[in-house]
Every structure is written in structure tokens, then in C-alpha cells.
Scaffold this motif. Structure first.
Motif, PDB file in Angstrom:
ATOM      1  N   ILE A   1       1.323 -12.652   8.998  1.00 49.82           N
ATOM      2  CA  ILE A   1      -0.017 -13.214   8.754  1.00 49.82           C
ATOM      3  C   ILE A   1      -1.005 -12.076   8.610  1.00 49.82           C
ATOM      4  CG2 ILE A   1      -1.811 -14.724   9.642  1.00 49.82           C
ATOM      5  CD1 ILE A   1       0.214 -16.083  11.361  1.00 49.82           C
ATOM      6  N   LYS A   2      -0.900 -11.153   9.558  1.00 49.81           N
ATOM      7  CA  LYS A   2      -1.874 -10.067   9.571  1.00 49.81           C
ATOM      8  C   LYS A   2      -1.782  -9.254   8.284  1.00 49.81           C
ATOM      9  CE  LYS A   2      -3.513  -6.385  12.509  1.00 49.81           C
ATOM     10  NZ  LYS A   2      -3.472  -5.847  13.853  1.00 49.81           N
ATOM     11  N   SER A   3      -0.547  -8.921   7.886  1.00 50.17           N
ATOM     12  CA  SER A   3      -0.455  -8.052   6.713  1.00 50.17           C
ATOM     13  C   SER A   3      -0.893  -8.798   5.454  1.00 50.17           C
ATOM     14  CB  SER A   3       0.955  -7.498   6.571  1.00 50.17           C
ATOM     15  OG  SER A   3       1.841  -8.544   6.305  1.00 50.17           O
ATOM     16  N   THR A   4      -0.548 -10.093   5.330  1.00 52.12           N
ATOM     17  CA  THR A   4      -0.999 -10.831   4.152  1.00 52.12           C
ATOM     18  C   THR A   4      -2.515 -10.873   4.096  1.00 52.12           C
ATOM     19  OG1 THR A   4       0.892 -12.255   4.515  1.00 52.12           O
ATOM     20  CG2 THR A   4      -0.659 -12.957   2.842  1.00 52.12           C
ATOM     21  N   VAL A   5      -3.124 -11.250   5.224  1.00 48.49           N
ATOM     22  CA  VAL A   5      -4.577 -11.389   5.217  1.00 48.49           C
ATOM     23  C   VAL A   5      -5.229 -10.044   4.914  1.00 48.49           C
ATOM     24  CG1 VAL A   5      -6.548 -11.866   6.691  1.00 48.49           C
ATOM     25  CG2 VAL A   5      -4.615 -13.399   6.704  1.00 48.49           C
ATOM     26  N   THR A   6      -4.718  -8.991   5.535  1.00 48.85           N
ATOM     27  CA  THR A   6      -5.317  -7.678   5.307  1.00 48.85           C
ATOM     28  C   THR A   6      -5.210  -7.266   3.842  1.00 48.85           C
ATOM     29  OG1 THR A   6      -4.613  -7.104   7.517  1.00 48.85           O
ATOM     30  CG2 THR A   6      -5.347  -5.305   6.114  1.00 48.85           C
ATOM     31  N   GLU A   7      -4.016  -7.462   3.310  1.00 54.46           N
ATOM     32  CA  GLU A   7      -3.791  -7.030   1.934  1.00 54.46           C
ATOM     33  C   GLU A   7      -4.660  -7.830   0.957  1.00 54.46           C
ATOM     34  OE1 GLU A   7       0.466  -6.701   1.443  1.00 54.46           O
ATOM     35  OE2 GLU A   7       0.093  -6.973  -0.704  1.00 54.46           O
ATOM     36  N   VAL A   8      -4.661  -9.152   1.168  1.00 53.00           N
ATOM     37  CA  VAL A   8      -5.444 -10.002   0.264  1.00 53.00           C
ATOM     38  C   VAL A   8      -6.907  -9.634   0.325  1.00 53.00           C
ATOM     39  CG1 VAL A   8      -6.275 -12.351  -0.059  1.00 53.00           C
ATOM     40  CG2 VAL A   8      -3.854 -11.935   0.206  1.00 53.00           C
ATOM     41  N   THR A   9      -7.447  -9.476   1.533  1.00 54.19           N
ATOM     42  CA  THR A   9      -8.877  -9.205   1.602  1.00 54.19           C
ATOM     43  C   THR A   9      -9.198  -7.826   1.026  1.00 54.19           C
ATOM     44  OG1 THR A   9      -8.425  -8.795   3.907  1.00 54.19           O
ATOM     45  CG2 THR A   9      -9.809 -10.644   3.401  1.00 54.19           C
ATOM     46  N   ARG A  10      -8.316  -6.886   1.245  1.00 51.32           N
ATOM     47  CA  ARG A  10      -8.589  -5.557   0.707  1.00 51.32           C
ATOM     48  C   ARG A  10      -8.683  -5.612  -0.815  1.00 51.32           C
ATOM     49  NH1 ARG A  10      -6.940  -0.177   3.222  1.00 51.32           N
ATOM     50  NH2 ARG A  10      -7.807  -1.455   4.853  1.00 51.32           N
ATOM     51  N   THR A  11      -7.693  -6.240  -1.445  1.00 50.62           N
ATOM     52  CA  THR A  11      -7.727  -6.361  -2.897  1.00 50.62           C
ATOM     53  C   THR A  11      -8.945  -7.162  -3.335  1.00 50.62           C
ATOM     54  OG1 THR A  11      -5.385  -6.722  -2.577  1.00 50.62           O
ATOM     55  CG2 THR A  11      -6.174  -6.729  -4.833  1.00 50.62           C
ATOM     56  N   PHE A  12      -9.216  -8.206  -2.570  1.00 50.50           N
ATOM     57  CA  PHE A  12     -10.326  -9.074  -2.949  1.00 50.50           C
ATOM     58  C   PHE A  12     -11.658  -8.332  -2.904  1.00 50.50           C
ATOM     59  CE2 PHE A  12     -13.713 -11.941  -1.491  1.00 50.50           C
ATOM     60  CZ  PHE A  12     -13.816 -12.714  -2.625  1.00 50.50           C
ATOM     61  N   LEU A  13     -11.846  -7.537  -1.834  1.00 49.00           N
ATOM     62  CA  LEU A  13     -13.116  -6.809  -1.737  1.00 49.00           C
ATOM     63  C   LEU A  13     -13.268  -5.870  -2.923  1.00 49.00           C
ATOM     64  CD1 LEU A  13     -13.466  -5.946   2.027  1.00 49.00           C
ATOM     65  CD2 LEU A  13     -14.713  -7.600   0.685  1.00 49.00           C
ATOM     66  N   GLY A  14     -12.168  -5.230  -3.297  1.00 44.54           N
ATOM     67  CA  GLY A  14     -12.233  -4.338  -4.451  1.00 44.54           C
ATOM     68  C   GLY A  14     -12.621  -5.073  -5.715  1.00 44.54           C
ATOM     69  N   LEU A  15     -11.984  -6.230  -5.915  1.00 44.66           N
ATOM     70  CA  LEU A  15     -12.283  -6.989  -7.133  1.00 44.66           C
ATOM     71  C   LEU A  15     -13.709  -7.533  -7.106  1.00 44.66           C
ATOM     72  CD1 LEU A  15      -8.898  -8.833  -7.475  1.00 44.66           C
ATOM     73  CD2 LEU A  15      -9.868  -7.333  -9.188  1.00 44.66           C
ATOM     74  N   GLY A  16     -14.111  -8.009  -5.914  1.00 48.86           N
ATOM     75  CA  GLY A  16     -15.474  -8.519  -5.787  1.00 48.86           C
ATOM     76  C   GLY A  16     -16.483  -7.433  -6.117  1.00 48.86           C
ATOM     77  N   LYS A  17     -16.197  -6.266  -5.638  1.00 47.56           N
ATOM     78  CA  LYS A  17     -17.076  -5.132  -5.898  1.00 47.56           C
ATOM     79  C   LYS A  17     -17.126  -4.831  -7.402  1.00 47.56           C
ATOM     80  CE  LYS A  17     -16.603  -0.582  -4.569  1.00 47.56           C
ATOM     81  NZ  LYS A  17     -15.992   0.392  -3.680  1.00 47.56           N
ATOM     82  N   MET A  18     -15.972  -4.961  -8.025  1.00 45.68           N
ATOM     83  CA  MET A  18     -15.921  -4.671  -9.457  1.00 45.68           C
ATOM     84  C   MET A  18     -16.795  -5.660 -10.230  1.00 45.68           C
ATOM     85  SD  MET A  18     -12.594  -4.253 -11.776  1.00 45.68           S
ATOM     86  CE  MET A  18     -12.265  -5.927 -12.150  1.00 45.68           C
TER      87      MET A  18
END
Ligand code: SF4
Lengths: 595, 201
Positions: free
Chosen positions: A343-360
Motif C-alpha cells: 500500500i505504502k509503495s503504491t501510494v508513494t509512487e502514484v503521488t510522486r508521479t502525480f505531483l510531477g504531472l500536476g506541476k507540469m
């Protein structure tokens, strides 16, 4: 801040006519008013002391000891205090009229119109017209929520009587050059049903009439007739599908408070975790949809993939993609032993990618340009019209979050969680700092309530939710029983305990449940009937308060009675093509609103 | 908590990745077709019709368009107008307030065909028996008779919807009797495909 008691002493002409009932919870006060004017005056005082209206409930207690309809106002203060004001409509001259607080809390309007349709009781100071949730196919004066009407009788009446004339919205004469543009109730995309009538001058939206209620399914009557206290969660999680978990959690809390049950800590932890998962996947969906509406399909599809990953995580944990069937009064069950690290790794990975995309998306000049000052809801409007949840936070009411103002479940017991939540709500003040580090946009002032602000808040909240989830997982890992208390074997025991404790509750007691879902605060008001039946269940979805706010954000700002002035300030105008974007940035629930 | 700076993926990289996917003909994310029949050539245009759903079914219908399910690669597309649609995807227990709008939508279709998505659309689901819905057999005849496919589930998962859609014939034209549409009748010769209208060389 002054307490509600001093408010009563200050404002009520007849303080003796106000009875305080014994507290059921330390932060809950309950007053019975005999004088309607005092009630209204107290509400005016409460508004000044920045209390918020939670809900308006009407119950038909004409067969019970009080022999009257009752009106209940529920308010909450910023100091984690919940105030219930009760008033029985015992005036024999006007048995169907109640003192309205609409002048003080304008957001109550939609609730009042709904109450008029469902009960036939109306505010003392105004004429009401029906049609909020019961449109033309229903006969006049149906009053489906009267306690003595059965489903069969209602259906017979509806089928036997000729339909009303469709209530056509009034067609006042528009100034030259302006015209109406009706849209809906069936829309062009895969979205819900509701009717919008724009008043446009050229492309600028001057005004907007909202006609909702198309999706009225009679949920509150169904609670009373087909469900019992221990099965009602099934219906509660289908009030608004995207907030399934938040709604079921609010319902469960209401029933649990009714039965005064203490839950094991693990159950609270899991509930908070699911609530945050729901927040994450919905915010991601919305950000993806916003990117799509700005024709940035590349980012939109990448973000949609992230959403699917969270939804599949939901399915792995609970067996349901929208987190249904896990929550019931008295506990939570998972369908298998969860792997906390996964759970932890999925959530971490998803949010990390998401923040990058959101920023883009935010850094792309084209997108930013499209979002800035579009659909602006000022702080003062948000305050006045009682906007809740993320809409209010994006307009600068940054601490308007039930997790802080009226903490529930794990948020009440864990100080660290509240600290994490307030880290996001502090964005406007500290905008320069945490966001600048990540290259997020930096504003001159506050969040100004435009589409960009709602976008930023969504991205920020996903990050907060991920932090909360990591904290919850760490906490679970430290307790060896993190699964034992939520395994399917426990379910019968939980249910038995619930039934047992409900048996000791007196009839016509009520319980309140409240949750900060991803859209905003959800309130459930559940009153027990004879046996294990539900006498009344009032559902208040955040959309009820946010629809009027969205209307304000769309229409061209002007003072009442101003003539159309084409030279008005341009940043306060929205054109027709902005509407889909603004609508998406609010993403309100039609189903939750219509009930 | 986790304060590592988030790196922004570059737009160029996203584009290059997408292009590579196109060149080597390998989709980046999408699942294999859940049913062999979906590999047939087909053209189905779907119009969504909300009849009072809880919006759970809409979430899953929307998910069908994401790159994982990518419904358009099977020749199935969500259309914006009933005039252009082969079939309606109906969700929800059919509330009374929406009856008229639903009837008009059906009337605007070239041929009245409906797929009922979700338990609600099939039999009312949890909302059955409410005074405000006319679920199941209580719905108007024209709606009931137009249903050609039912997808159970609350909500059905995207894969389940895809599996069910595979049962649709690849070409829906002529699958139902013409519905008395309102004047002027927009009758288009269904057998006349665009090919036959081209001048022969
Ligand atoms: S079938 Fe289930 S998910 Fe779909 S609309 Fe009905 S209640 Fe919602």
C-alpha cells in the motif's frame, strides 16, 4: 470566542423559554426553543461568531408526544463545538410554518425548498413554490416524508393523478442582445443530469438558472421504509457513488453515536485510510478531467492511469473498486490480509508521479492562462453562501475542514493527523515556502478561488492524503492486531454487538455523523424508530451548499439591479466556453444533492 | 514527512515515450482485450443517458476511456448526440423526474436501442420500491422494449462492461424496428454506406 450559553443570554428575549437538554457528548449542546424569534436571533449571533450551518432537519412527529412537526438546526463552531437547536411547530394558526434563518445563513435555501416539497412546511416569512425535487410528474401536495404515508400509497396517488403542468422557469424579458441558452438535463458527456439555463450577452454569461432535482430517488423515504439501522449503510454508500466511503462512514458514525459504541482503534485507522484513498482517487480524476478540458490530453491520460492504480488498490484491499461493502455500523472488514508495504509503495509512487504531472500542467503557460481568474468565487461570497470543503478552501477559507474543526474518528484521537491536515490548509499563508520549493506557482496574495486555486488545492491535498496514509500505515505496523480486528471473521461479532447496544436505545433518539469527504463535509442525522427501524434519516451532501456557490462563480459579478454594462471589469466575466472547465473544477454531485 | 523534491517529467519525454509506443506498436498501459470477439472490426457509437444513477456507474463508464481500457481501440466510442448514436448506455433506476427527458432522447435516436448499465438500470437495485423511481417493469414500454443488453454489477467494473459489449453485433444498423420519430423524420438509408455513395471509378 463566546460560548453558545452567553449567546443565548445576550440575544434571547425570553431565556427561560430555552431549555437545555443533557449533553450526550462533551462537545455537543442541545437546546429546545419555544420562541421562534429567539431562535432566529440566536442564529444571527452565531453567524457573527462564525458558526457554520451543518444541516436543517425536519421531522414529522405529529403522531408522537410533541404532536407537531419539528425543525432542527445543527451548527458547529470553529472550537469543535456542535450545537443542536430544536423547535416544535406548535403554533396552531400556522402549524406548517417555521422560523427561517435564511437571511442569516443563505445556504439553507436549497434545504428549505426541499423541505417544502417533502413535508409541505415552509418558512414563516416567505411564499414557497414547489419543484425543487418533485417536478412536474408529481401531483401537488404529495408530502412523501409524512410519517403516515407508505410507499404504496404514494405510488397510487402519483399514478392516479394527472401530472402537473411542467413548471417552466419564468421568462422575464431580457434586454436587447441577450438570450437564453438552455442546456440539459441530459448532457453531452458521460455526466449526470441537471438543467442549466444561461442568460448570455454575446459570449459572456450574465446569469444562470440552475434546475436540479432530476435525480431525486426518494432516498430519505427509502431509509425509513426499506432499511433498518444496521442495513442502512447499503443505501448510504449509494447516495453519491464517488463518495461511497465518506457517506457510509458518516452513516455509520451516526448509528454508532446513537448506540454509544466505542470502536477499536484499528477500525478508526482503517476508516481514515480509506477516506484518504477516496480523496486521492477523486482528486486525481478531477485533475485529469481538468487537463482534458484544457485539451492537454497527454497529461490527462497519464494522470488517468494513476487514478486506475489507486482504484485497483481499493479493489485489492476491500474487494470493491469504489470501497463499498467494507464499512458497516460497528466496524470495518477487509477481505484479505493487506500488505502494508505494498500500500505504502503504491501510494508513494502514484503521488510522486502525480505531483510531477500536476506541476507540469500548472507550469504550461497555456493551461495556466486558461485557469487563472476563470470562475472566481471570492472569499466573501464563499463565506456568505456557506461553501464547504475544497471549494471554500480554494477561496481562502483555508481552515474550513471538518478534520480540524470537528475532528472525528482517528482525526480526533491523533494529533499528528491534524497537524498534517493543517499543513495543507496553511498553504495560502505560507504559499511562498512549501510550494516554491517544488516549483509550484507562487501567487501574490491569497488563493483567489479561481479554477487554478481549486486545481492547486487538489494537487496539494493529494500530497497531504499520501502523508496521512503513510502515517496511518506506520501506526498500524506498530500494532500487532492491525488485521485481527478487521478480518471478516469479526463481522458477526461486531454486528451482534451493534444490535445488542441498539436494543438499549430509546425510541426517537437521534445520532449525528459527520465526515470530511473529498468534496466537503457530509452530515447524517439518524433518528431511531420502534424496533430497529429508522424513523428519519437526513442526508446532507456538501453539494447542497456548493451549487449556489458555483452559480455565483460563473455569473458576471454585479450588484443587484445593475444594468448590463459591457465595459465591466473583464476578469469577473466568464464566457460560455469557460463553463465546462468551471463545472469540472467544482465537480459537484447531482445525485447527492437531489437525494 | 517525505520532502524529497518532486521532479517534473518533461513534456518532450512524455511525447517521445508515446511516439515510441506508436512505432513499436506496443501500447504503454492497455490491458489485452478481455474477450476475443472484441478483436473483430466494429463500429458502435454509444450515447450515455443518466436516469438517476448514484454516479458510480458514470465513474466506471468514464474509466473505459482511460489508456488502460482504451475503449476506442475496439471501435466503440462515446458520442455527444443521440442523433449520431447507435445505442444508449442507460444508468440509474429511472427516476420520474427524468422520464420525459429520457423519452425524448430515445426518440431522437435513429433506432431505439439501449444497454442497461448496472443493477439500478436492470431492476432498480437498492432504489427499487421507492415512490420516486419507476424501476424494472414499471418503466414506460418504449424504454423497456428498447433494452438489448444488460450489464449487472453495482457498478460493473470496466472489464465486465467490455466483456458484455463484446456481445453486441459488430454492426448495429437494422437491429431494431424504426421508432416513430418526431417530424421531420431523419431517415437515412442505413444500407447505403459511404462507399456506395462514392462514384465508381
Ligand atoms: S448500479 Fe450501483 S453504481 Fe450504478 S448507479 Fe446504481 S447504485 Fe450506483
Amino acid at each position: 470566542m463566546a460560548s453558545i450559553h452567553s449567546g443565548i443570554r445576550e440575544t434571547c428575549r425570553a431565556p427561560n423559554a430555552v431549555t437545555e437538554l443533557p449533553r450526550r457528548a462533551p462537545n455537543e449542546t442541545h437546546f429546545v426553543f419555544e420562541n421562534g424569534e429567539d431562535l432566529v436571533r440566536l442564529c444571527q449571533w452565531a453567524k457573527q461568531e462564525s458558526y457554520h450551518l451543518c444541516t436543517l432537519v425536519v421531522t414529522d412527529e405529529r403522531q408522537l408526544e410533541d404532536n407537531a412537526f419539528k425543525v432542527w438546526y445543527v451548527l458547529h463552531s470553529a472550537q469543535q463545538e456542535l450545537v443542536i437547536l430544536e423547535y416544535a411547530l406548535q403554533d396552531s394558526r400556522q402549524p406548517f410554518s417555521f422560523p427561517s434563518i435564511q437571511a442569516t445563513f443563505p445556504c439553507v435555501e436549497l434545504l428549505e425548498r426541499e423541505v417544502f416539497d417533502l413535508f409541505g412546511v415552509s418558512p414563516l416569512d416567505r411564499m414557497m413554490t414547489g419543484g425543487a425535487v418533485l417536478h412536474a410528474p408529481y401531483p401537488d401536495e404529495l408530502h412523501p416524508l409524512w410519517a403516515n404515508k407508505s410507499q404504496a400509497a404514494l405510488k397510487a396517488r402519483i399514478n392516479s393523478q394527472a401530472a402537473r403542468q411542467p413548471d417552466a422557469p419564468g421568462r422575464e424579458h431580457l434586454p436587447a442582445g441577450m438570450f437564453y441558452l438552455p442546456v440539459g438535463p441530459i448532457h453531452a458527456g458521460v455526466i449526470e443530469a441537471g438543467h442549466f439555463r444561461f442568460h448570455v450577452a454575446g459570449e459572456v454569461i450574465e446569469d444562470l438558472d440552475l434546475v436540479l432535482g432530476y435525480k431525486h430517488k426518494g432516498i430519505e423515504k427509502l431509509f425509513e421504509t426499506r432499511y433498518t439501522l444496521d442495513t442502512g449503510w447499503e443505501l448510504a454508500e449509494r447516495v453519491s457513488g464517488d463518495s461511497s466511503f465518506a457517506h457510509s462512514m458518516a452513516y455509520c458514525q451516526a448509528v454508532e453515536s446513537l448506540a454509544s459504541i466505542e470502536l477499536p482503534e484499528t477500525v478508526h485507522l482503517w476508516r481514515a485510510l480509506f477516506l484518504e484513498l477516496e480523496r486521492i482517487y477523486n482528486h486525481i480524476t478531477d485533475v485529469s478531467a481538468l487537463a482534458q478540458d484544457m485539451a492537454f490530453d497527454l497529461a490527462a491520460s497519464d494522470i488517468a492511469v494513476l487514478r486506475e492504480r489507486i482504484v485497483r488498490l481499493n479493489a485489492d484491499l476491500t474487494g470493491h473498486r469504489l470501497l463499498r461493502k467494507v464499512n458497516f455500523p460497528g466496524g470495518v472488514v477487509l477481505n484479505s490480509v493487506p500488505n502494508l508495504d505494498a500500500i505504502k509503495s503504491t501510494v508513494t509512487e502514484v503521488t510522486r508521479t502525480f505531483l510531477g504531472l500536476g506541476k507540469m500542467v500548472m507550469d504550461l503557460a497555456a493551461c495556466r492562462n486558461r485557469m487563472i481568474t476563470t470562475g472566481k468565487l471570492t472569499k466573501c461570497e464563499a463565506e456568505k453562501f456557506g461553501a464547504t470543503g475544497l471549494v471554500a478552501r480554494a477561496s481562502g477559507l483555508c481552515d474550513h475542514d471538518l478534520r480540524l474543526k470537528l475532528p472525528f474518528g482517528a482525526y480526533a484521537s491523533m494529533e499528528e493527523l491534524r497537524r498534517l491536515v493543517s499543513a495543507t490548509v496553511a498553504i495560502p499563508e505560507a504559499l511562498q515556502k512549501p510550494w516554491a520549493n517544488r516549483g509550484m506557482p507562487v501567487f501574490d496574495g491569497d488563493l483567489i478561488g479561481d479554477v487554478l486555486a481549486r486545481f492547486v488545492i487538489r494537487v496539494a491535498e493529494v500530497e497531504t492524503s499520501a502523508n496521512i496514509i503513510r502515517l496511518l500505515l506506520d501506526r498500524m505496523r506498530s500494532s500487532p492486531s492491525f488485521y485481527a480486528e478487521v478480518s471478516p471473521q469479526r463481522r458477526p461479532a461486531y454486528e451482534r454487538r451493534m444490535v445488542e447496544s441498539l436494543r438499549h436505545v430509546q425510541n426517537y433518539e437521534f445520532g449525528l455523523g459527520y465526515v470530511e469527504g473529498w468534496r466537503g463535509d457530509i452530515f447524517y442525522w439518524v433518528m431511531k424508530g420502534p424496533g430497529d427501524t429508522i424513523f428519519r434519516c437526513k442526508v446532507r451532501d456538501p453539494s447542497v451548499f456548493n451549487w449556489p456557490a458555483m452559480r455565483l462563480a460563473i455569473v458576471r459579478k454585479r450588484n443587484e439591479g445593475d444594468a448590463y454594462d459591457p465595459s465591466g471589469p473583464p476578469c469577473w466575466e466568464n464566457i460560455l466556453a469557460d463553463f465546462p472547465l468551471i463545472n469540472k473544477s467544482f465537480n459537484l454531485s447531482y445525485a447527492g444533492n437531489d437525494g | 514527512m517525505d520532502k524529497a523534491p518532486v521532479k517534473k517529467p518533461s513534456l518532450i519525454w512524455l511525447l517521445v515515450r508515446r511516439l515510441l509506443g506508436v512505432i513499436v506498436r506496443k501500447p504503454l498501459y492497455s490491458i489485452p482485450p478481455p474477450d476475443a470477439r472484441l478483436d473483430q472490426p466494429r463500429s458502435v457509437f454509444i450515447r450515455h443517458l443518466d436516469c438517476g444513477s448514484c454516479n458510480g456507474c458514470e465513474l466506471e463508464l468514464n474509466a473505459l476511456s482511460n489508456p488502460i481500457y482504451d475503449i476506442e481501440r475496439f471501435g466503440i466510442r462515446f458520442e455527444a448526440s443521440p442523433r449520431h448514436a447507435d445505442v444508449l448506455a442507460m444508468t440509474g433506476p429511472f427516476t420520474r423526474n427524468l422520464t420525459e427527458a429520457a423519452r425524448l432522447t430515445l426518440e431522437a435516436m435513429p433506432e431505439p436501442l439501449i444497454i442497461a448499465i448496472g443493477d439500478c438500470a436492470m431492476n432498480g437495485g437498492v432504489f427499487r420500491n421507492s415512490y420516486a423511481v419507476t424501476a424494472g417493469d414499471a418503466r414506460p414500454d418504449e424504454i423497456r422494449q428498447a433494452i438489448i443488453l444488460e450489464v449487472p454489477g453495482c457498478p460493473p467494473a470496466p472489464v465486465d462492461i467490455l466483456k458484455k459489449l463484446a456481445e453486441l453485433p459488430p454492426d448495429l444498423s437494422g437491429a431494431a424496428v424504426a421508432f416513430p420519430s418526431y417530424p421531420p423524420p431523419l431517415v437515412i438509408e442505413r444500407s447505403m454506406s459511404w462507399r456506395s455513395t462514392m462514384p465508381s471509378r
